[in-house]
Write a protein that holds these residues in place. Structure first.
Motif, PDB file in Angstrom:
ATOM      1  N   LEU A  86       0.236  22.527 -10.301  1.00  0.00           N
ATOM      2  CA  LEU A  86       0.662  21.357 -10.317  1.00  0.00           C
ATOM      3  C   LEU A  86      -0.431  20.333 -10.546  1.00  0.00           C
ATOM      4  CD1 LEU A  86       3.335  21.552  -7.367  1.00  0.00           C
ATOM      5  CD2 LEU A  86       3.631  21.947  -9.811  1.00  0.00           C
ATOM      6  N   THR A  87      -1.661  20.685 -10.080  1.00  0.00           N
ATOM      7  CA  THR A  87      -2.641  19.701 -10.258  1.00  0.00           C
ATOM      8  C   THR A  87      -3.007  19.459 -11.776  1.00  0.00           C
ATOM      9  OG1 THR A  87      -4.380  21.475  -9.961  1.00  0.00           O
ATOM     10  CG2 THR A  87      -3.835  20.285  -8.056  1.00  0.00           C
ATOM     11  N   GLY A  88      -3.004  20.269 -12.792  1.00  0.00           N
ATOM     12  CA  GLY A  88      -3.038  20.085 -14.003  1.00  0.00           C
ATOM     13  C   GLY A  88      -1.970  19.101 -14.544  1.00  0.00           C
ATOM     14  N   SER A 125       0.614  -1.257   0.061  1.00  0.00           N
ATOM     15  CA  SER A 125       0.022  -0.017   0.015  1.00  0.00           C
ATOM     16  C   SER A 125       0.906   1.358   0.079  1.00  0.00           C
ATOM     17  CB  SER A 125      -0.860   0.087   1.216  1.00  0.00           C
ATOM     18  OG  SER A 125      -0.116   0.189   2.494  1.00  0.00           O
ATOM     19  N   PHE A 126       2.096   1.315   0.804  1.00  0.00           N
ATOM     20  CA  PHE A 126       2.759   2.458   0.752  1.00  0.00           C
ATOM     21  C   PHE A 126       3.688   2.457  -0.527  1.00  0.00           C
ATOM     22  CE2 PHE A 126       1.855   2.403   5.199  1.00  0.00           C
ATOM     23  CZ  PHE A 126       1.954   3.505   5.470  1.00  0.00           C
ATOM     24  N   LYS A 127       4.301   1.231  -0.990  1.00  0.00           N
ATOM     25  CA  LYS A 127       4.643   1.527  -2.372  1.00  0.00           C
ATOM     26  C   LYS A 127       4.091   1.883  -3.490  1.00  0.00           C
ATOM     27  CE  LYS A 127       7.689  -1.670  -5.177  1.00  0.00           C
ATOM     28  NZ  LYS A 127       8.077  -2.805  -5.606  1.00  0.00           N
ATOM     29  N   THR A 128       2.740   1.470  -3.575  1.00  0.00           N
ATOM     30  CA  THR A 128       2.246   1.890  -4.648  1.00  0.00           C
ATOM     31  C   THR A 128       1.636   3.336  -4.442  1.00  0.00           C
ATOM     32  OG1 THR A 128      -0.102   1.178  -3.500  1.00  0.00           O
ATOM     33  CG2 THR A 128       0.975  -0.325  -5.189  1.00  0.00           C
ATOM     34  N   TYR A 129       1.695   3.713  -3.175  1.00  0.00           N
ATOM     35  CA  TYR A 129       1.278   5.245  -3.127  1.00  0.00           C
ATOM     36  C   TYR A 129       2.371   6.242  -3.387  1.00  0.00           C
ATOM     37  CZ  TYR A 129      -0.268   9.573  -1.156  1.00  0.00           C
ATOM     38  OH  TYR A 129      -0.655  10.889  -0.839  1.00  0.00           O
ATOM     39  N   PHE A 130       3.635   5.840  -2.824  1.00  0.00           N
ATOM     40  CA  PHE A 130       4.691   6.590  -3.366  1.00  0.00           C
ATOM     41  C   PHE A 130       5.490   6.456  -4.404  1.00  0.00           C
ATOM     42  CE2 PHE A 130       4.200   7.102   1.275  1.00  0.00           C
ATOM     43  CZ  PHE A 130       4.314   8.470   1.660  1.00  0.00           C
ATOM     44  N   ASN A 134       3.446  11.045 -10.965  1.00  0.00           N
ATOM     45  CA  ASN A 134       3.183  12.542 -10.394  1.00  0.00           C
ATOM     46  C   ASN A 134       3.254  12.773  -8.751  1.00  0.00           C
ATOM     47  OD1 ASN A 134       0.999  12.656 -13.031  1.00  0.00           O
ATOM     48  ND2 ASN A 134       3.071  13.580 -13.219  1.00  0.00           N
ATOM     49  N   ILE A 135       4.097  11.676  -8.211  1.00  0.00           N
ATOM     50  CA  ILE A 135       3.961  11.608  -6.591  1.00  0.00           C
ATOM     51  C   ILE A 135       4.392  13.071  -5.985  1.00  0.00           C
ATOM     52  CG2 ILE A 135       6.013  10.453  -6.563  1.00  0.00           C
ATOM     53  CD1 ILE A 135       2.983  10.567  -4.038  1.00  0.00           C
ATOM     54  N   VAL A 136       5.579  13.745  -6.342  1.00  0.00           N
ATOM     55  CA  VAL A 136       6.098  14.952  -6.134  1.00  0.00           C
ATOM     56  C   VAL A 136       5.188  16.148  -6.024  1.00  0.00           C
ATOM     57  CG1 VAL A 136       7.869  16.453  -6.509  1.00  0.00           C
ATOM     58  CG2 VAL A 136       8.419  14.218  -6.778  1.00  0.00           C
ATOM     59  N   TYR A 137       4.371  16.093  -7.279  1.00  0.00           N
ATOM     60  CA  TYR A 137       3.438  17.184  -7.438  1.00  0.00           C
ATOM     61  C   TYR A 137       2.261  16.786  -6.392  1.00  0.00           C
ATOM     62  CZ  TYR A 137       5.498  18.066 -12.133  1.00  0.00           C
ATOM     63  OH  TYR A 137       6.416  18.301 -13.055  1.00  0.00           O
ATOM     64  N   ILE A 138       1.797  15.585  -6.058  1.00  0.00           N
ATOM     65  CA  ILE A 138       0.925  15.343  -5.129  1.00  0.00           C
ATOM     66  C   ILE A 138       1.149  15.443  -3.663  1.00  0.00           C
ATOM     67  CG2 ILE A 138      -0.438  13.170  -4.017  1.00  0.00           C
ATOM     68  CD1 ILE A 138      -0.348  12.064  -6.923  1.00  0.00           C
ATOM     69  N   LEU A 139       2.458  15.323  -3.366  1.00  0.00           N
ATOM     70  CA  LEU A 139       2.917  15.460  -1.966  1.00  0.00           C
ATOM     71  C   LEU A 139       2.948  17.102  -1.822  1.00  0.00           C
ATOM     72  CD1 LEU A 139       5.635  12.942  -1.518  1.00  0.00           C
ATOM     73  CD2 LEU A 139       3.346  12.909  -0.673  1.00  0.00           C
ATOM     74  N   LEU A 140       3.353  17.806  -2.853  1.00  0.00           N
ATOM     75  CA  LEU A 140       3.588  19.478  -2.750  1.00  0.00           C
ATOM     76  C   LEU A 140       2.296  19.852  -2.372  1.00  0.00           C
ATOM     77  CD1 LEU A 140       6.337  20.187  -5.283  1.00  0.00           C
ATOM     78  CD2 LEU A 140       6.551  20.572  -2.959  1.00  0.00           C
ATOM     79  N   PHE A 141       1.354  19.369  -3.272  1.00  0.00           N
ATOM     80  CA  PHE A 141       0.028  19.992  -2.982  1.00  0.00           C
ATOM     81  C   PHE A 141      -0.494  19.617  -1.735  1.00  0.00           C
ATOM     82  CE2 PHE A 141      -4.682  20.063  -3.516  1.00  0.00           C
ATOM     83  CZ  PHE A 141      -4.755  21.307  -3.978  1.00  0.00           C
ATOM     84  N   ILE A 142      -0.500  18.403  -1.119  1.00  0.00           N
ATOM     85  CA  ILE A 142      -0.931  18.222  -0.065  1.00  0.00           C
ATOM     86  C   ILE A 142      -0.518  18.915   1.078  1.00  0.00           C
ATOM     87  CG2 ILE A 142      -1.351  16.081   1.488  1.00  0.00           C
ATOM     88  CD1 ILE A 142      -1.852  14.408  -0.722  1.00  0.00           C
TER      89      ILE A 142
END
Length: 451
Positions: free
Chosen positions: A426-428, A234-239, A243-251
């Protein structure tokens, strides 16, 4: 497979989610009001109460324990009984503090012991959240889940209004402002002991009530041991998602302005004019911040959900982001102009309405990126990262405010909140949002939970 439930969800869904929202607001917001009323410094309050977010960050790590040990119903009842004990401890501690006048010397024993009580309550409350959401999914059929998602959100928000509004106003109404005041009902600060005693009784009665009415669905049983690599997967598939970097920056950065203001705004409203603050009474604070403000959040949630459903995330995120950051400048204005109570109430109500809109967009964003086999875990990971993004700035905000003063701090926080406009583009670039937009727009997202 769910068995037919003879008990209507109306008998327990509203009360369950009311008791879910209450400890969250008491621990994260009312604790700061308590310490401010007892005379602790802004630096102490913001830093130490900031740590109380920690259980909501970490709850993803022990959620498998709730799944694999006992039933969700037993976890729920156990959590409510334990919360009753925690609030009873805090009531006794506040009574001891009042009796010994420990607050007169800014007693660190009381601070450390009460923080221990709040932190214990936070861990229990986070566990209750896990069990409650699981129980909801197991007990209600899909049609009932869709129908009651709005009901549970409303009662969760009502609990926040009740906790930070009505209860705080009642605590203030029990005595006149000031340590040397004439007693109206009880001597200050015994009013805080009575507040926590009331909460202890409420949770004890809630546990007794739910013991009688909560159904026992056949599906509510300990989960089978997961595959050895399920947790890691679950953690591996998430990270490792695209575009995980954009996701983390937005959150982490979308709510930066919110995080900087969350602990300092109650202090700014309650501190005296001689400190450059507003000097609002506990009663008026409870009415403005807790009742009008959180009522506006609910209205913002409803309006945001309707707009998101009609126009979609990508069309709404820009105006919602602007609405989110503009009210941060309200506090800079208030620190400079010191407006009257009616203007203060109006500005705070508008701020909370905008916050409600923004929270809906943020919640939908998390839903959009929580896909695949581990979408429940992905949602929990995202909310934990969000809590981390709130925790760190809030812990630093008290020191920053003390160092720069209210007016400069609020101007700086307002300018820093402009980072929200930097992460929205970044969401785009996140492909998952485009792929899932149509799917989520077809669902009733207007009343989804927004933390």
């Amino acid at each position: 497979m769910k068995t037919k439930n003879p008990v209507s969800p109306w008998a327990y869904v509203p009360s369950l989610y009311f008791l879910e929202g209450l400890p969250y607001i008491i621990i994260n917001t009312v604790s700061a009001v308590l310490y401010a009323d007892l005379g602790y410094s802004n630096t102490q309050i913001a830093f130490w109460t900031g740590w109380l977010y920690l259980p909501w960050i970490l709850k993803m790590f022990w959620s498998p324990l709730v799944d694999s040990r006992s039933t969700k119903r037993r976890w729920l009842l156990g959590a409510q009984i334990t919360l009753a004990a925690v609030f009873l401890f805090l009531a006794a501690l506040n009574a001891w503090n009042a009796f010994s006048h420990a607050q007169e010397v800014n007693n660190l024993n009381f601070l450390s012991l009460s923080l221990f009580g709040f932190l214990a309550g936070a861990f229990v409350s986070a566990t209750q959240d896990i069990a409650m959401d699981g129980y909801y999914l197991l007990t209600l059929n899909p049609q009932e889940q869709s129908y009651f998602v709005g009901i549970r959100t409303i009662f969760y928000r009502l609990a926040m209004i009740f906790g930070s509004g009505i209860l705080v106003a009642a605590a203030g109404a029990l005595v006149k402002p000031g340590k040397e005041s004439v007693c109206l009902t009880v001597p200050w600060p015994y009013n805080w002991a009575l507040l926590f005693l009331f909460l202890a009784v409420l949770f004890a009665l809630g546990a007794l009530y739910h013991q009688r009415v909560l159904p026992k669905p056949a599906s509510d049983r300990p989960a089978q041991p997961p595959k050895e690599n399920a947790w890691n997967a679950s953690f591996k598939t998430y990270f490792t998602q695209q575009n995980i970097v954009y996701i983390l920056l937005f959150i982490l950065l979308y709510r930066l302005g919110d995080a900087l203001l969350e602990k300092t705004v109650p202090l700014f409203l309650l501190r005296g004019a001689q400190e450059g603050a507003m000097g609002v009474s506990l009663q008026n604070y409870g009415l403005i911040k807790g009742t009008l403000g959180l009522g506006a959040v609910i209205a913002g949630n409803l309006a945001g959900g309707w707009l998101l459903g009609k126009y979609g995330f990508k069309k709404c995120i820009w105006p919602f982001a602007v609405i989110l950051i503009l009210p941060n400048f309200f506090y800079a204005y208030m620190a400079w102009a010191k407006p009257g109570l009616s203007v203060t109430a109006a500005l705070i109500t508008l701020e909370h309405f905008g916050n409600g809109l923004a929270l809906m967009a943020f919640n939908v964003f998390i839903m959009y990126i929580s896909i695949g086999e581990y979408k429940t875990s992905h949602y929990a990971i995202s909310t934990g990262i969000m809590a981390l993004g709130m925790m760190v700035p809030s812990m630093l905000s008290g020191w920053l405010q003390t160092h720069f003063g209210y007016e400069t701090f609020f101007w700086a926080a307002s300018l820093l909140s402009l980072v929200t406009l930097a992460v929205v583009p970044l969401t785009g670039k996140i492909k998952t949002l485009t792929d899932t937009e149509k799917h989520f727009r077809s669902r009733a997202i207007g009343l989804q939970d927004a933390d």
